[in-house]
Design an enzyme around this catalytic site. Sequence first.
Site, PDB file in Angstrom:
ATOM      1  N   HIS A 134       0.870  -1.185   0.000  1.00 10.29           N
ATOM      2  CA  HIS A 134       0.000   0.000   0.000  1.00 10.29           C
ATOM      3  C   HIS A 134       0.905   1.233   0.000  1.00 10.29           C
ATOM      4  O   HIS A 134       2.006   1.193   0.559  1.00 10.29           O
ATOM      5  CB  HIS A 134      -0.823  -0.049   1.289  1.00 10.29           C
ATOM      6  CG  HIS A 134      -1.921   0.950   1.384  1.00 10.29           C
ATOM      7  ND1 HIS A 134      -1.694   2.261   1.726  1.00 10.29           N
ATOM      8  CD2 HIS A 134      -3.262   0.828   1.211  1.00 10.29           C
ATOM      9  CE1 HIS A 134      -2.847   2.904   1.769  1.00 10.29           C
ATOM     10  NE2 HIS A 134      -3.815   2.061   1.453  1.00 10.29           N
ATOM     11  N   ASP A 211       3.071  -4.532   8.112  1.00  8.26           N
ATOM     12  CA  ASP A 211       1.850  -3.753   7.905  1.00  8.26           C
ATOM     13  C   ASP A 211       0.682  -4.709   8.132  1.00  8.26           C
ATOM     14  O   ASP A 211       0.402  -5.576   7.296  1.00  8.26           O
ATOM     15  CB  ASP A 211       1.849  -3.178   6.483  1.00  8.26           C
ATOM     16  CG  ASP A 211       0.532  -2.479   6.139  1.00  8.26           C
ATOM     17  OD1 ASP A 211      -0.434  -2.591   6.916  1.00  8.26           O
ATOM     18  OD2 ASP A 211       0.480  -1.832   5.078  1.00  8.26           O
ATOM     19  N   GLN A 214      -4.585  -5.085   7.083  1.00  9.79           N
ATOM     20  CA  GLN A 214      -5.611  -6.037   6.636  1.00  9.79           C
ATOM     21  C   GLN A 214      -5.580  -7.346   7.412  1.00  9.79           C
ATOM     22  O   GLN A 214      -6.592  -8.053   7.457  1.00  9.79           O
ATOM     23  CB  GLN A 214      -5.426  -6.348   5.137  1.00  9.79           C
ATOM     24  CG  GLN A 214      -5.606  -5.155   4.214  1.00  9.79           C
ATOM     25  CD  GLN A 214      -7.014  -4.591   4.214  1.00  9.79           C
ATOM     26  OE1 GLN A 214      -7.980  -5.251   4.601  1.00  9.79           O
ATOM     27  NE2 GLN A 214      -7.146  -3.351   3.793  1.00  9.79           N
ATOM     28  N   LYS A 237     -10.748  -0.582  10.486  1.00  9.17           N
ATOM     29  CA  LYS A 237     -10.942  -1.766   9.644  1.00  9.17           C
ATOM     30  C   LYS A 237     -11.308  -2.987  10.483  1.00  9.17           C
ATOM     31  O   LYS A 237     -11.474  -4.082   9.950  1.00  9.17           O
ATOM     32  CB  LYS A 237      -9.663  -2.067   8.855  1.00  9.17           C
ATOM     33  CG  LYS A 237      -9.315  -0.993   7.815  1.00  9.17           C
ATOM     34  CD  LYS A 237      -8.079  -1.385   7.046  1.00  9.17           C
ATOM     35  CE  LYS A 237      -7.435  -0.212   6.335  1.00  9.17           C
ATOM     36  NZ  LYS A 237      -8.105   0.149   5.093  1.00  9.17           N
ATOM     37  N   CYS A 377      -4.781   2.282  -3.701  1.00  4.65           N
ATOM     38  CA  CYS A 377      -3.538   2.826  -3.117  1.00  4.65           C
ATOM     39  C   CYS A 377      -2.345   1.899  -3.336  1.00  4.65           C
ATOM     40  O   CYS A 377      -1.463   1.804  -2.484  1.00  4.65           O
ATOM     41  CB  CYS A 377      -3.695   3.120  -1.626  1.00  4.65           C
ATOM     42  SG  CYS A 377      -4.859   4.424  -1.300  1.00  4.65           S
TER      43      CYS A 377
HETATM   44  N1  PMP Z   1      -1.827  -0.792   4.505  1.00  4.26           N
HETATM   45  C1  PMP Z   1      -2.779  -1.561   3.979  1.00  4.26           C
HETATM   46  C2  PMP Z   1      -2.434  -2.957   3.542  1.00  4.26           C
HETATM   47  C3  PMP Z   1      -4.075  -1.084   3.853  1.00  4.26           C
HETATM   48  O1  PMP Z   1      -5.021  -1.851   3.327  1.00  4.26           O
HETATM   49  C4  PMP Z   1      -4.370   0.224   4.288  1.00  4.26           C
HETATM   50  C5  PMP Z   1      -5.764   0.804   4.143  1.00  4.26           C
HETATM   51  N2  PMP Z   1      -6.360   0.583   2.912  1.00  4.26           N
HETATM   52  C6  PMP Z   1      -3.344   0.981   4.845  1.00  4.26           C
HETATM   53  C7  PMP Z   1      -2.082   0.446   4.943  1.00  4.26           C
HETATM   54  C8  PMP Z   1      -3.570   2.375   5.345  1.00  4.26           C
HETATM   55  O2  PMP Z   1      -4.523   2.358   6.360  1.00  4.26           O
HETATM   56  P1  PMP Z   1      -5.093   3.728   6.922  1.00  4.26           P
HETATM   57  O3  PMP Z   1      -5.705   4.436   5.756  1.00  4.26           O
HETATM   58  O4  PMP Z   1      -6.105   3.323   7.945  1.00  4.26           O
HETATM   59  O5  PMP Z   1      -3.948   4.470   7.482  1.00  4.26           O
END
Ligand code: PMP
Length: 423
Positions: A134, A211, A214, A237, A377
């Site tokens: 991401h 990270d 998910q 999430k 993203c």
């Molecule tokens: N890493 C991953 C794998 C994600 O799926 C996301 C959110 N889509 C993020 C980081 C960023 O999360 P946040 O927008 O809550 O900071």
Amino acid sequence: MTVSREQAPSKHRLDVARIRKDFPILSRKVNGVPLVYLDNAATSQKPRSVIQSLVDYYEGYNSNVHRGVHTLSMEATNAMEEARAKVAAFVNAESPDCIIWTRNTTEAINVVAKGWAMQHVKAGDEIVTTGMEHHSNLVPWQQVARERGAKLRFLPVAADGSLDLSEVDSIISARTRLLTVVQMSNSLGTINPVKELAARARAVGATVLVDGAQSVPHMPVDVQDIDCDFLAFSGHKMLGPTGIGALYARHEVLEQMEPMLVGGEMVLEVTYEDATWNDLPMRFEAGTPNIADAIGLGAAIDYLQALGMDQIRGHEIELTRYALDAFKELEEVDVYGPPDPQARGGVVPFHSASVHAHDVGTVLDRRGVAVRTGHHCTMPLMRTLGVAATARASFYIYNTVEEVDVLVDAMKEALRYFSDGAR
Ligand code: PMP
């Protein structure tokens, strides 16, 4: 399609009908039809107990924390620290002091980039990550690499959506200072072997960040078992409120870090000229924290733990298997990510050359189905896949196979509509 899977609750299966009653939003309609919420990788819905915990705080004991001897302040402090302990236990952290409140995963990763990497990554060092990160776990490292004269290296993505580890021994090397890797991809669903990768990184003396945005909401995650230094995740999430997330950091690594923000709350002694830092974890929490939402995240963890993370994972494997089978009926649709539902989370990205992903999203919305469309993203990964955008269905505890049927039927409608040129 007929529903072949028996949905009767058992001790190994989630009682989805009962769970759904806890989520007020799931009874609403969208465009005149029942909402089918399949955008859980973006954010999850919230059970009544989480919403109520926010109301209880604001109506019953709203107060600033760590500052007052009055009753409300002590109640708020206790509730927030209890929530920290719940978060720590949820990921098996050594102690609640290893949990730093952040706004979200993005901020948690930035705390590490600014507070650890800027001090410890040197010119010539390498930061190893993957081709499926991401932007939140890529852009901070691009910045660190630029500023510190370090190099970014990537474990590539194989054709089936798993990591290609054929070159891992040359990519993770004595030059590696940091390995930073997503445990479950938000764009492919892939579950990466973080424990094995962490062991390789440790063997060359590198620091490890996972990270968990998910993975933490959807499967059991144990930082001591993975043996990572950092784990970043977001409350929103995992049934919790927006605006609260957490960084787990190993105690001795926290001791070597500089706070990203300085000011009130994070100091011990202040003179006109100088200041000393507070104990952990408050050293990393400048200013008034997000008290209400931290308490809400604690309530979300209570809810998840009452269901059981193994059961949640099992439910999502079933839904994913069902969805992957159902999509096989649609020849003109490509589905991305590992074919084995055990090797992935409940994330099903799909794309058809005949319908743009945004048009898919619009047709699905008319049928009440909420999916995400776009690059999720992960723009570099999309370039690797050779698509500008995909539609992504992502599941959680309250989703059913009937909802997967609605999704697939709606996708059939989108294909009919656009291939007929009936625009
Ligand atoms: N890493 C991953 C794998 C994600 O799926 C996301 C959110 N889509 C993020 C980081 C960023 O999360 P946040 O927008 O809550 O900071």
